[in-house]
Write a protein that holds these residues in place. Structure first.
Motif, PDB file in Angstrom:
ATOM      1  N   SER A 180      -8.380 -29.446  19.069  1.00 32.32           N
ATOM      2  CA  SER A 180      -7.164 -30.110  18.577  1.00 32.32           C
ATOM      3  C   SER A 180      -5.914 -29.480  19.182  1.00 32.32           C
ATOM      4  N   VAL A 181      -5.875 -28.149  19.246  1.00 30.74           N
ATOM      5  CA  VAL A 181      -4.713 -27.477  19.832  1.00 30.74           C
ATOM      6  C   VAL A 181      -4.592 -27.805  21.317  1.00 30.74           C
ATOM      7  N   ALA A 182      -5.716 -27.765  22.029  1.00 28.04           N
ATOM      8  CA  ALA A 182      -5.678 -28.082  23.460  1.00 28.04           C
ATOM      9  C   ALA A 182      -5.276 -29.532  23.685  1.00 28.04           C
ATOM     10  N   GLY A 183      -5.822 -30.440  22.881  1.00 25.86           N
ATOM     11  CA  GLY A 183      -5.440 -31.839  23.006  1.00 25.86           C
ATOM     12  C   GLY A 183      -3.973 -32.055  22.690  1.00 25.86           C
ATOM     13  N   PHE A 184      -3.459 -31.330  21.693  1.00 25.82           N
ATOM     14  CA  PHE A 184      -2.040 -31.421  21.345  1.00 25.82           C
ATOM     15  C   PHE A 184      -1.172 -31.024  22.529  1.00 25.82           C
ATOM     16  N   GLY A 234     -10.994 -37.732  12.921  1.00 28.18           N
ATOM     17  CA  GLY A 234      -9.749 -38.068  12.245  1.00 28.18           C
ATOM     18  C   GLY A 234      -8.696 -36.994  12.430  1.00 28.18           C
ATOM     19  N   ILE A 235      -9.089 -35.743  12.239  1.00 31.28           N
ATOM     20  CA  ILE A 235      -8.147 -34.636  12.409  1.00 31.28           C
ATOM     21  C   ILE A 235      -7.729 -34.514  13.871  1.00 31.28           C
ATOM     22  N   PRO A 286      -7.046 -38.230   8.844  1.00 31.50           N
ATOM     23  CA  PRO A 286      -8.292 -37.728   8.248  1.00 31.50           C
ATOM     24  C   PRO A 286      -8.906 -38.694   7.234  1.00 31.50           C
ATOM     25  N   ILE A 287      -8.055 -39.382   6.461  1.00 40.02           N
ATOM     26  CA  ILE A 287      -8.562 -40.388   5.520  1.00 40.02           C
ATOM     27  C   ILE A 287      -9.206 -41.537   6.282  1.00 40.02           C
ATOM     28  N   TYR A 317      -5.636 -46.209  13.472  1.00 33.97           N
ATOM     29  CA  TYR A 317      -6.270 -46.475  14.765  1.00 33.97           C
ATOM     30  C   TYR A 317      -6.893 -45.233  15.379  1.00 33.97           C
ATOM     31  N   PHE A 318      -6.164 -44.118  15.405  1.00 34.63           N
ATOM     32  CA  PHE A 318      -6.542 -42.983  16.242  1.00 34.63           C
ATOM     33  C   PHE A 318      -7.924 -42.422  15.929  1.00 34.63           C
TER      34      PHE A 318
END
Length: 497
Positions: free
Chosen positions: A37-41, A158-159, A336-337, A392-393
């Motif tokens: 997630s951090v790398a993708g951010f 989701g996250i 996340p939901i 969507y994501f």
């Protein structure tokens, strides 16, 4: 996990599912989620983070308007054209190994951009940043898939999707805030401590995995990279040089011809980088079409609305970004939901509703936009758009990864990311063209005259994406046997509910 175990898991029928069920240490899935997630951010953020810093960059480094445009487009071009090659490198030489290499390149290039003594060196550093991001970004999803059990992937996606969506949408806010309160150099320095922190964690906490082990497809890579370069170059330069100018027409024609050659190569070659047979799957075709169209509408709209809030309403870059938080910040709350819902009821209805809400939000904006529109009038459109983007994501990532065999997830991730980048470039070009044809920057009213029809086009495009998502079949994730994993072109197995 041993290297041998990881390699075996990456090419058997249980590539992403059983790898964590006995070989991955406790907490491996959580660490993989944080790291990816951090790398993708970091990679997603740099798409738009530089836009609000351009005036300050020009003041410090000089350069003509075209030079400033290239500080944005150099990153977009290299990122888009090398995404599939980055995924192929990971499948061939090891996903963790190439992830570390891409992250190292990206971090080093970020430092070089922050220290750039002139505009030309900044453009060069941005191009190298794009190379690192292209290697790193598609591997984040395959590494996450390998680490998370199948039953929990919806929440993980989701996250991951929420963090990436927030990065894309909040780029102008972060860039504007750093430029206004610190210095434009810090939009690049920000990546350095993050990269240095993630590198050792990735080395220690991520398990190695591989794809099919097929040799690199050099002809396919050259055709795809050349074709995408021509198309993206033309889309970025179309509004600057004119759509009938020689370079733009050459890019469109030559790029289209090379991409046609890439399609033919994907049909005929024994081990192509992107097997065209994947598009025989309605799930793979529909979710990629929806992703492309979603980014066309979203990127183009954010590009224009951020200028509207600053140039017409009069907000500073930071104030404009803060007022867009009901849209841009919503993925962190809702995604996340959405991932949980996709696990329970399937990704198709969640993605379809999300895209429909995004289209409604853009249409709402188009109806109420005016030189003196109040923030209270904008707020419902911001909230609806934010919920739609968030819905969507997460399921979109799940749908992409479950539409192919586990051993082909690297290919699928690279293709989907490349199409989304192309959608972003196309969205800015198309919506800016509509804006220029109907309005301009001469006055607040002229800006609104161009913005409203552009937003209607964005809403129509995202609405079309919702239709594409509705065409997704209801199916279980694709599975494969060890024999199928080594086969070169068998049909995808799908099981209807």
């Amino acid at each position: 996990m041993s290297q041998r175990t990881a390699q075996t898991a990456g090419t058997t029928s249980t590539a992403g599912d059983t790898q964590t069920a006995g070989t991955a240490h406790r907490g491996g899935a959580a660490w993989a989620l944080v790291i990816t997630s951090v790398a993708g951010f970091m990679a997603a953020l740099d798409n738009l983070v530089v836009t609000t810093a351009l005036p300050s960059i020009r003041k410090d480094l000089g350069g003509a308007l075209d030079d400033l445009e290239w500080t944005v487009s150099a990153y977009t071009l290299t990122f888009a054209v090398l995404l599939m090659f980055g995924a192929a490198l990971g499948d061939r030489f090891g996903r963790r190994r190439m992830f570390l290499a891409g992250l190292t390149v990206f971090t080093g290039a970020s430092a070089a951009a922050a220290m750039a003594p002139g505009i030309d060196s900044l453009i060069a550093a941005r191009a190298v940043q794009g190379v690192g991001a292209a290697i790193m970004m598609p591997l984040t999803l395959t590494l996450l898939t390998a680490a998370v059990p199948a039953a929990k992937r919806g929440m993980a996606y989701g996250i991951w999707g929420g963090v990436n969506g927030l990065a894309v949408a909040s780029g102008p806010l972060i860039g504007g805030s750093l430029t206004e309160h610190v210095s434009w150099h810090w939009i690049f320095w920000l990546n350095v401590p993050l990269g240095l922190a993630v590198l050792p964690l990735a080395r220690l906490r991520l398990a190695e995995s591989h794809g099919t082990g097929a040799p690199l497809d050099i002809p396919g890579t050259l055709l795809a990279s050349g074709g995408l370069f021509g198309i993206v170059y033309a889309l970025i330069r179309g509004n600057i040089d004119g759509w009938t100018s020689g370079p733009v027409l050459t890019g469109l024609i030559a790029g289209g011809a090379l991409l046609a050659g890439f399609v033919h190569h994907g049909i005929r070659s024994k081990n192509p980088m992107l097997p065209m047979r994947l598009f025989r799957s309605r799930a793979f075709s529909a979710i990629n079409a929806a992703s492309l169209l979603m980014f066309v509408g979203m990127f183009g709209s954010i590009f224009l609305l951020s200028q509207f809030l600053q140039g017409v309403i009069g907000y500073s870059p930071t104030e404009a970004g803060l007022r867009m938080l009901p849209w841009t910040g919503m993925p962190m709350i809702v995604a996340p939901i959405a991932g949980y819902l996709s696990d329970r009821i399937g990704g198709r209805p969640v993605v379809t509703v999300g895209l429909a809400l995004q289209a409604i939000g853009l249409g709402w904006f188009a109806l109420i936009v005016a030189p003196d529109v109040s923030y209270a009038a904008q707020l419902p459109a911001l909230i609806i758009s934010g919920i739609g983007m968030a819905l969507y994501f997460a399921p979109a990532a799940n749908l992409v990864m479950s539409s192919v065999r586990p051993s082909e997830q690297g290919i699928a991730s690279g293709a989907n990311n490349a199409l989304r980048e192309l959608g972003g470039a196309l969205g800015v070009a198309v919506l800016a063209s509509v804006f220029s044809a109907q309005g301009g920057y001469e006055s607040a009213q002229r800006f609104v005259d161009g913005l409203s029809p552009a937003l209607w086009v964005g809403a129509a495009v995202v609405g079309t994406a919702a239709v594409a998502a509705a065409l997704l079949p209801r199916r279980r994730p694709v599975t494969e046997t060890p024999a199928a994993a080594s086969a070169t072109a068998p049909a995808l197995e799908t099981v209807a509910h």
